[in-house]
Design a protein around this motif. Structure first.
Motif, PDB file in Angstrom:
ATOM      1  N   ALA A  86      12.145  95.646  81.526  1.00 36.03           N
ATOM      2  CA  ALA A  86      11.087  94.944  81.973  1.00 36.03           C
ATOM      3  C   ALA A  86      10.368  95.065  83.290  1.00 36.03           C
ATOM      4  CB  ALA A  86      11.653  93.527  82.148  1.00 36.03           C
ATOM      5  N   GLY A  87      11.147  95.701  84.228  1.00 37.68           N
ATOM      6  CA  GLY A  87      10.615  96.216  85.690  1.00 37.68           C
ATOM      7  C   GLY A  87       9.702  97.210  85.566  1.00 37.68           C
ATOM      8  N   GLN A  88      10.208  98.309  84.525  1.00 40.02           N
ATOM      9  CA  GLN A  88       9.205  99.528  84.361  1.00 40.02           C
ATOM     10  C   GLN A  88       7.938  99.009  83.695  1.00 40.02           C
ATOM     11  OE1 GLN A  88       9.751 102.528  85.727  1.00 40.02           O
ATOM     12  NE2 GLN A  88       7.847 102.476  85.204  1.00 40.02           N
ATOM     13  N   LYS A  89       7.980  98.243  82.759  1.00 41.43           N
ATOM     14  CA  LYS A  89       6.817  97.715  82.035  1.00 41.43           C
ATOM     15  C   LYS A  89       5.941  96.794  83.107  1.00 41.43           C
ATOM     16  CE  LYS A  89       8.542  97.780  77.438  1.00 41.43           C
ATOM     17  NZ  LYS A  89       7.505  98.441  76.575  1.00 41.43           N
ATOM     18  N   LEU A  90       6.557  96.060  83.871  1.00 40.69           N
ATOM     19  CA  LEU A  90       5.712  95.238  84.920  1.00 40.69           C
ATOM     20  C   LEU A  90       4.792  96.173  85.857  1.00 40.69           C
ATOM     21  CD1 LEU A  90       8.121  92.375  85.028  1.00 40.69           C
ATOM     22  CD2 LEU A  90       5.748  92.088  84.367  1.00 40.69           C
ATOM     23  N   ILE A  91       5.733  97.200  86.253  1.00 41.53           N
ATOM     24  CA  ILE A  91       5.204  98.146  87.319  1.00 41.53           C
ATOM     25  C   ILE A  91       3.953  98.799  86.769  1.00 41.53           C
ATOM     26  CG2 ILE A  91       5.820 100.229  88.610  1.00 41.53           C
ATOM     27  CD1 ILE A  91       8.457  98.931  89.435  1.00 41.53           C
ATOM     28  N   ASP A  92       4.330  99.224  85.370  1.00 39.43           N
ATOM     29  CA  ASP A  92       3.271 100.165  84.817  1.00 39.43           C
ATOM     30  C   ASP A  92       2.142  99.483  84.576  1.00 39.43           C
ATOM     31  OD1 ASP A  92       5.056 102.155  84.568  1.00 39.43           O
ATOM     32  OD2 ASP A  92       5.691 102.234  82.338  1.00 39.43           O
TER      33      ASP A  92
END
Length: 119
Positions: free
Chosen positions: A95-101
């Protein structure tokens, strides 16, 4: 199904569920101070662990917003992890990676060293 195929299948399902959460659930949250405004003002940023963080100098209203959203995210991540029989930290990281992306240019994101940077 081989072990590798099972792991890949689980990862795809998990990624889809996290993506659905990020796309559907988060924009529906409503607060006196909304998340888009808090991010635009540079008070709130996305952390790599899937949670929001406060930027130095953020007002108390931003802290309340971060606490509320992080509690909701924590519950959602736990549900996804439980449904897919995976560790919650794996869901948080995805989720963190998707939100940052997906973060808008100019908003704060946390880099790998734990520093706040503008995207």
């Amino acid at each position: 199904m081989t072990g590798l195929k099972r792991v890949m299948s689980r990862r795809l399902v998990l990624g889809a569920l996290v993506g659905a959460f990020v796309t559907v659930a988060l924009p529906r949250m409503s607060f006196a101070l909304d998340l888009a405004t808090a991010k635009a003002n540079g008070w709130v940023g996305e952390r790599r662990d899937g949670y929001l963080g406060l930027i130095d100098g953020a007002p108390a209203e931003a802290r309340a917003l971060v606490d509320t959203i992080n509690d909701e995210r924590r519950q959602a991540y736990a549900g996804v992890a439980s449904s897919n029989n995976v560790p919650v930290n794996q869901v948080e990281a995805l989720a963190g990676q998707k939100l940052i992306d997906r973060a808008a240019p100019g908003t704060f994101i946390m880099d790998a060293a734990g520093r706040w940077i503008r995207k």
